[in-house]
Motif scaffolding. Structure first.
Motif, PDB file in Angstrom:
ATOM      1  N   ALA A  19       0.883  -0.981  -0.305  1.00 23.69           N
ATOM      2  CA  ALA A  19      -0.278   0.118   0.095  1.00 23.69           C
ATOM      3  C   ALA A  19       0.863   1.125  -0.068  1.00 23.69           C
ATOM      4  O   ALA A  19       0.436   2.527  -0.628  1.00 23.69           O
ATOM      5  N   LEU A  20       2.362   1.127   0.672  1.00 20.93           N
ATOM      6  CA  LEU A  20       2.845   2.526   0.414  1.00 20.93           C
ATOM      7  C   LEU A  20       3.361   2.712  -0.666  1.00 20.93           C
ATOM      8  O   LEU A  20       3.914   3.838  -1.118  1.00 20.93           O
ATOM      9  N   ALA A  21       3.646   1.357  -1.148  1.00 19.83           N
ATOM     10  CA  ALA A  21       3.983   1.667  -2.864  1.00 19.83           C
ATOM     11  C   ALA A  21       2.935   1.921  -3.562  1.00 19.83           C
ATOM     12  O   ALA A  21       3.709   3.638  -4.799  1.00 19.83           O
ATOM     13  N   LEU A  22       1.937   1.052  -3.273  1.00 26.00           N
ATOM     14  CA  LEU A  22       1.210   1.927  -4.313  1.00 26.00           C
ATOM     15  C   LEU A  22       1.048   3.524  -4.032  1.00 26.00           C
ATOM     16  O   LEU A  22       0.220   4.526  -5.010  1.00 26.00           O
ATOM     17  N   ARG A  23       0.539   3.912  -3.045  1.00 25.59           N
ATOM     18  CA  ARG A  23       0.724   5.383  -2.891  1.00 25.59           C
ATOM     19  C   ARG A  23       1.675   6.047  -2.946  1.00 25.59           C
ATOM     20  O   ARG A  23       1.034   7.200  -3.873  1.00 25.59           O
ATOM     21  N   LEU A  96     -10.538  -6.832  -1.914  1.00 23.84           N
ATOM     22  CA  LEU A  96      -9.343  -6.139  -2.779  1.00 23.84           C
ATOM     23  C   LEU A  96      -7.701  -6.015  -1.717  1.00 23.84           C
ATOM     24  O   LEU A  96      -7.656  -5.590  -0.947  1.00 23.84           O
ATOM     25  N   GLU A  97      -6.979  -5.843  -2.035  1.00 24.95           N
ATOM     26  CA  GLU A  97      -5.664  -5.914  -1.891  1.00 24.95           C
ATOM     27  C   GLU A  97      -4.379  -5.334  -2.434  1.00 24.95           C
ATOM     28  O   GLU A  97      -4.662  -5.069  -3.907  1.00 24.95           O
ATOM     29  N   ALA A  98      -3.696  -4.504  -2.024  1.00 27.11           N
ATOM     30  CA  ALA A  98      -3.249  -3.452  -2.234  1.00 27.11           C
ATOM     31  C   ALA A  98      -1.601  -4.122  -4.108  1.00 27.11           C
ATOM     32  O   ALA A  98      -1.993  -3.243  -4.584  1.00 27.11           O
ATOM     33  N   GLY A  99      -1.029  -5.386  -3.538  1.00 24.14           N
ATOM     34  CA  GLY A  99      -0.234  -5.780  -4.143  1.00 24.14           C
ATOM     35  C   GLY A  99      -0.978  -6.215  -5.684  1.00 24.14           C
ATOM     36  O   GLY A  99      -0.716  -6.058  -6.673  1.00 24.14           O
ATOM     37  N   MET A 100      -2.434  -6.052  -6.289  1.00 18.64           N
ATOM     38  CA  MET A 100      -3.152  -6.924  -6.951  1.00 18.64           C
ATOM     39  C   MET A 100      -4.125  -5.541  -7.350  1.00 18.64           C
ATOM     40  O   MET A 100      -4.312  -5.414  -9.033  1.00 18.64           O
ATOM     41  N   LEU A 101      -4.040  -4.041  -6.789  1.00 16.10           N
ATOM     42  CA  LEU A 101      -4.518  -2.939  -7.627  1.00 16.10           C
ATOM     43  C   LEU A 101      -3.376  -2.581  -8.593  1.00 16.10           C
ATOM     44  O   LEU A 101      -3.020  -2.323  -9.016  1.00 16.10           O
ATOM     45  N   GLN A 102      -2.248  -2.549  -7.920  1.00 12.70           N
ATOM     46  CA  GLN A 102      -1.079  -2.274  -7.893  1.00 12.70           C
ATOM     47  C   GLN A 102      -0.927  -3.020  -9.138  1.00 12.70           C
ATOM     48  O   GLN A 102      -0.011  -2.187 -10.311  1.00 12.70           O
ATOM     49  N   GLY A 103      -1.143  -4.050  -9.220  1.00  5.44           N
ATOM     50  CA  GLY A 103      -0.655  -4.845 -10.387  1.00  5.44           C
ATOM     51  C   GLY A 103      -1.562  -4.551 -11.280  1.00  5.44           C
ATOM     52  O   GLY A 103      -1.017  -4.832 -12.702  1.00  5.44           O
ATOM     53  N   LEU A 132      -5.480  -0.391   0.788  1.00  8.74           N
ATOM     54  CA  LEU A 132      -5.121  -0.102  -1.220  1.00  8.74           C
ATOM     55  C   LEU A 132      -4.258   1.401  -1.276  1.00  8.74           C
ATOM     56  O   LEU A 132      -4.528   1.633  -2.723  1.00  8.74           O
ATOM     57  N   GLY A 133      -3.723   1.582  -0.620  1.00  6.56           N
ATOM     58  CA  GLY A 133      -3.033   3.407  -0.862  1.00  6.56           C
ATOM     59  C   GLY A 133      -4.164   4.032  -1.326  1.00  6.56           C
ATOM     60  O   GLY A 133      -3.507   5.448  -1.931  1.00  6.56           O
ATOM     61  N   GLU A 244       6.256   3.518   7.153  1.00  9.84           N
ATOM     62  CA  GLU A 244       5.180   4.862   6.810  1.00  9.84           C
ATOM     63  C   GLU A 244       3.367   4.855   6.858  1.00  9.84           C
ATOM     64  O   GLU A 244       3.722   4.147   5.552  1.00  9.84           O
ATOM     65  N   PRO A 245       3.136   5.810   7.738  1.00  5.12           N
ATOM     66  CA  PRO A 245       1.379   5.053   7.834  1.00  5.12           C
ATOM     67  C   PRO A 245       0.845   5.497   6.899  1.00  5.12           C
ATOM     68  O   PRO A 245       1.454   6.822   6.500  1.00  5.12           O
ATOM     69  N   GLY A 246       0.095   4.997   6.274  1.00  8.63           N
ATOM     70  CA  GLY A 246      -1.219   5.848   5.404  1.00  8.63           C
ATOM     71  C   GLY A 246      -2.728   6.402   6.417  1.00  8.63           C
ATOM     72  O   GLY A 246      -2.996   6.239   7.516  1.00  8.63           O
ATOM     73  N   PRO A 247      -3.332   6.758   5.586  1.00  9.96           N
ATOM     74  CA  PRO A 247      -4.647   7.674   6.374  1.00  9.96           C
ATOM     75  C   PRO A 247      -5.282   6.935   7.033  1.00  9.96           C
ATOM     76  O   PRO A 247      -5.414   6.887   8.131  1.00  9.96           O
TER      77      PRO A 247
END
Length: 249
Positions: A19-23, A96-103, A132-133, A244-247
């Motif tokens: 999620a951090l990478a996606l953000r 959904l997971e962040a990795g799925m969305l980023q891909g 999910l970022g 690093e925290p997200g919202p």
């Protein structure tokens, strides 16, 4: 020596990294992600079609990713708005997971996209745990589902930065106890804004889009109590660094 590993926490920690990478990826493209969560049948897709249609008409570059266990029905409906749409089939996964969305986004997200709507799998349990970022997390509930949804699903509504009531044109017909619902929302998420909408009549849709656009422009959004508590108990990585925290997550 044996060591017990909490697999659930390990999965969430990996998702937080993704999620951090996606953000960061979305920020580099000046794209704001809006995570929409609700139970099945809440009217989420109908409302999202209205939001996309109005964003396109106003010249706001918007796109959507919709997730389901099976079928591409929702993507077909959303594409009628004229906005770019992608479907993710989770093959039985309830969120959904962040990795799925980023891909999916890395090879598809159109250049210049300002708003990215993410229609999560219809479920008020699993999706609440996965960041999910997103910049804005919205929990939706229809008047036809009853007024006790917030207290029955405190994580989904307690981590939301905005709560949206849908199908308000049916409120009188189904005997929706509005004040009870609003009281439940404030019980699990004090101070969270609530907007009431109807995709059928158009009630509240413009106000909802305006709220989303203000969030996209950096206007301060609601920080749930649950999210503040979470920031005090951040996951530690194996190397001793803290994510690093997200919202929300």
């Amino acid at each position: 020596m044996c060591r017990t590993v909490d697999l659930h926490q390990a999965v969430l920690a990996k998702n937080d990294e993704n999620a951090l990478a996606l953000r960061r990826f979305l920020a580099s493209r000046d794209t704001v992600a809006v995570n929409l969560m609700s139970s099945p049948g809440s009217g989420k897709t109908a409302l999202l079609e209205q939001l996309l249609t109005r964003a396109v008409a106003a010249g706001t570059p918007a796109a959507a990713v919709t997730a389901d266990l099976a079928t591409e029905n929702d993507a077909t409906r959303l594409a009628r708005s004229g906005a770019p749409v992608q479907q993710i089939l989770t093959d039985g996964l309830c969120h959904l997971e962040a990795g799925m969305l980023q891909g999916r986004l890395e090879d598809w997200l159109p250049d210049g996209t300002r708003l990215l709507f993410v229609e999560n799998v219809g479920n008020l349990v699993c999706p609440a745990s996965y960041d999910l970022g997103e910049t804005l997390r919205i929990a939706l509930a229809s008047v036809t589902e009853g007024e006790d949804k917030p207290v029955k699903y405190p994580a989904a509504f307690g981590l939301a930065q905005l709560v949206v009531v849908t199908k308000t044109d049916l409120a009188d017909a189904v005997g929706f106890a509005r004040e009870t619902f609003l009281g439940g929302v404030q019980q699990v998420n004090p101070g969270v804004p609530v907007l009431e909408t109807s995709a059928r009549t158009g009630e509240g849709v413009d106000a909802l889009l305006a709220h989303i656009l203000r969030s996209a422009e950096g206007e301060e959004t609601h920080t749930p109590v649950l999210a503040r508590q979470h920031e005090k108990h951040l996951h530690s990585h194996a190397n001793g660094t803290v994510r690093e925290p997200g919202p929300v997550s």
